[in-house]
Design an enzyme around this catalytic site. Sequence first.
Site, PDB file in Angstrom:
ATOM      1  N   ARG A  74     -42.252 -71.457-171.027  1.00 55.80           N
ATOM      2  CA  ARG A  74     -41.476 -70.210-171.033  1.00 55.80           C
ATOM      3  C   ARG A  74     -41.649 -69.459-172.359  1.00 55.80           C
ATOM      4  NH1 ARG A  74     -35.548 -69.045-171.032  1.00 55.80           N
ATOM      5  NH2 ARG A  74     -35.285 -67.168-169.787  1.00 55.80           N
ATOM      6  N   HIS A  78     -43.240 -65.788-172.548  1.00 57.31           N
ATOM      7  CA  HIS A  78     -42.409 -64.721-173.106  1.00 57.31           C
ATOM      8  C   HIS A  78     -42.983 -64.181-174.412  1.00 57.31           C
ATOM      9  CE1 HIS A  78     -38.369 -65.099-170.813  1.00 57.31           C
ATOM     10  NE2 HIS A  78     -39.367 -65.511-170.054  1.00 57.31           N
ATOM     11  N   ASP A  86     -48.595 -63.693-180.337  1.00 58.33           N
ATOM     12  CA  ASP A  86     -48.515 -63.532-181.789  1.00 58.33           C
ATOM     13  C   ASP A  86     -47.292 -64.202-182.405  1.00 58.33           C
ATOM     14  OD1 ASP A  86     -46.516 -61.916-180.845  1.00 58.33           O
ATOM     15  OD2 ASP A  86     -47.290 -60.043-181.693  1.00 58.33           O
ATOM     16  N   ASN A 100     -34.751 -63.619-173.520  1.00 57.01           N
ATOM     17  CA  ASN A 100     -35.112 -64.657-174.483  1.00 57.01           C
ATOM     18  C   ASN A 100     -33.913 -65.431-175.022  1.00 57.01           C
ATOM     19  OD1 ASN A 100     -37.791 -63.863-174.265  1.00 57.01           O
ATOM     20  ND2 ASN A 100     -37.628 -62.422-175.974  1.00 57.01           N
ATOM     21  N   PRO A 170     -40.964 -60.187-166.456  1.00 51.82           N
ATOM     22  CA  PRO A 170     -40.516 -60.175-165.057  1.00 51.82           C
ATOM     23  C   PRO A 170     -39.102 -60.709-164.903  1.00 51.82           C
ATOM     24  CG  PRO A 170     -42.697 -61.167-165.262  1.00 51.82           C
ATOM     25  CD  PRO A 170     -42.151 -61.023-166.648  1.00 51.82           C
ATOM     26  N   HIS A 201     -43.329 -72.911-162.609  1.00 54.20           N
ATOM     27  CA  HIS A 201     -41.957 -73.220-162.209  1.00 54.20           C
ATOM     28  C   HIS A 201     -41.828 -74.601-161.594  1.00 54.20           C
ATOM     29  CE1 HIS A 201     -40.490 -68.748-161.981  1.00 54.20           C
ATOM     30  NE2 HIS A 201     -40.500 -69.231-163.201  1.00 54.20           N
ATOM     31  N   THR A 202     -42.941 -75.272-161.389  1.00 55.93           N
ATOM     32  CA  THR A 202     -42.882 -76.622-160.843  1.00 55.93           C
ATOM     33  C   THR A 202     -42.132 -77.576-161.765  1.00 55.93           C
ATOM     34  OG1 THR A 202     -44.214 -78.397-159.851  1.00 55.93           O
ATOM     35  CG2 THR A 202     -45.097 -77.358-161.830  1.00 55.93           C
ATOM     36  N   THR A 239     -40.424 -82.216-156.387  1.00 58.74           N
ATOM     37  CA  THR A 239     -40.729 -83.095-157.527  1.00 58.74           C
ATOM     38  C   THR A 239     -40.468 -82.316-158.815  1.00 58.74           C
ATOM     39  OG1 THR A 239     -43.050 -82.411-157.363  1.00 58.74           O
ATOM     40  CG2 THR A 239     -42.446 -84.504-156.314  1.00 58.74           C
ATOM     41  N   ALA A 242     -42.392 -83.260-162.355  1.00 55.36           N
ATOM     42  CA  ALA A 242     -43.840 -83.462-162.384  1.00 55.36           C
ATOM     43  C   ALA A 242     -44.564 -82.135-162.255  1.00 55.36           C
ATOM     44  CB  ALA A 242     -44.275 -84.400-161.259  1.00 55.36           C
ATOM     45  N   ASP A 244     -47.146 -80.477-160.567  1.00 52.54           N
ATOM     46  CA  ASP A 244     -47.989 -80.673-159.393  1.00 52.54           C
ATOM     47  C   ASP A 244     -47.908 -79.430-158.517  1.00 52.54           C
ATOM     48  OD1 ASP A 244     -45.514 -80.826-158.085  1.00 52.54           O
ATOM     49  OD2 ASP A 244     -45.536 -83.009-158.002  1.00 52.54           O
TER      50      ASP A 244
END
Length: 346
Positions: A74, A78, A86, A100, A170, A201-202, A239, A242, A244
């Site tokens: 994240r 961001h 930077d 943030n 977003p 997002h997993t 999951t 993990a 994946d």
Amino acid sequence: MAAAVMAIGLLLAGAVVGAVVPPHHDHLQLVIDTDGGLSLDFHAASCPQLEGIVRAAVQAERGQDVQVTAGLLRIFFHDCLPQGCDASILLDGEKAFGPNASLQPRALQLIESIRAKVHAVCGATVSCADIIALATRDAVSLAGGPSIAMPQGRTDSLRPATNAEVNTLPSPFSDVSTLLGTFSRRGLADPADLVALSGGHTVGKASCGFIRGNDDFSRRLAANCSAGRTGKQSLDVITPDAFDNRYFVALRSTQGVLLSDQGLAGDRRTARFVTAFASNQAAFFNQFAKSMVKLGSIKATAAGEIRRNCFRPNGRVSFDDVSALTLTGDDAAAVATSDEGFAASA
């Protein structure tokens, strides 16, 4: 060429490239103007220990909290999207603004901790922006995700991004057209980039208020989340810890947590990638690695420096304060605990 000049300039004691040195000798202001060229071996000569230091630190942190992977992802996202990669995300005025404000304090602190270790061994040759990119790369692979050939050679901004720039991030309520437009304006025009990077997002979590709640499944999630102790919902309901492709499997079953996620499965421009990644984890990993490199290559919009404290421009850092390892005062108060994923807050 610019990358080589920058590296040489940093190694020479007192030498700077395009430097502005203030009259007070207890502060350092090193300003570097390069063409933004990145390379995999940028720090090979100036800091050969870099890779080992970063990976060991991330591995140790994951041993304490697996959610640091989501936190670093994240921060990386961001940081890069508003004004280029930077490390502006670490500065007051940006890290506490809007989306943030819920960045993971533990992940923020890890970046500064790694910076201090790297500079203790190699001197001020590696930017905080490069450390963000490399730490995120390692966090992904340590969570079971792909290996990413992440180029290096970024510099750190002298100023935070503006509120208007931060507001280009977003929202979890964005529709696919808005998301595609945002990504395209930053050089990520292929819909595969949006879908693959959303796959981060997993390993993420979202606050209960961001759950979409427009069908029975998501309404049950929202109710359970609000009744729980943490006030968070994993974005991958299969999951969650993990890295994946199960996030995409969930989207195919209409079990996406956010509107911005579930929308990917229903829009003709993105649905085919959701289907492909759900059925083939290797395809997801391959595209995610490519898209991360593209994201990490968004050029900064202005000249930069190598910060001696990731949370402050060098003009505000004294030589006696360059190895600070903890967030204190305003820095600590400015961030709130969160484990949310890429775009899981607004």
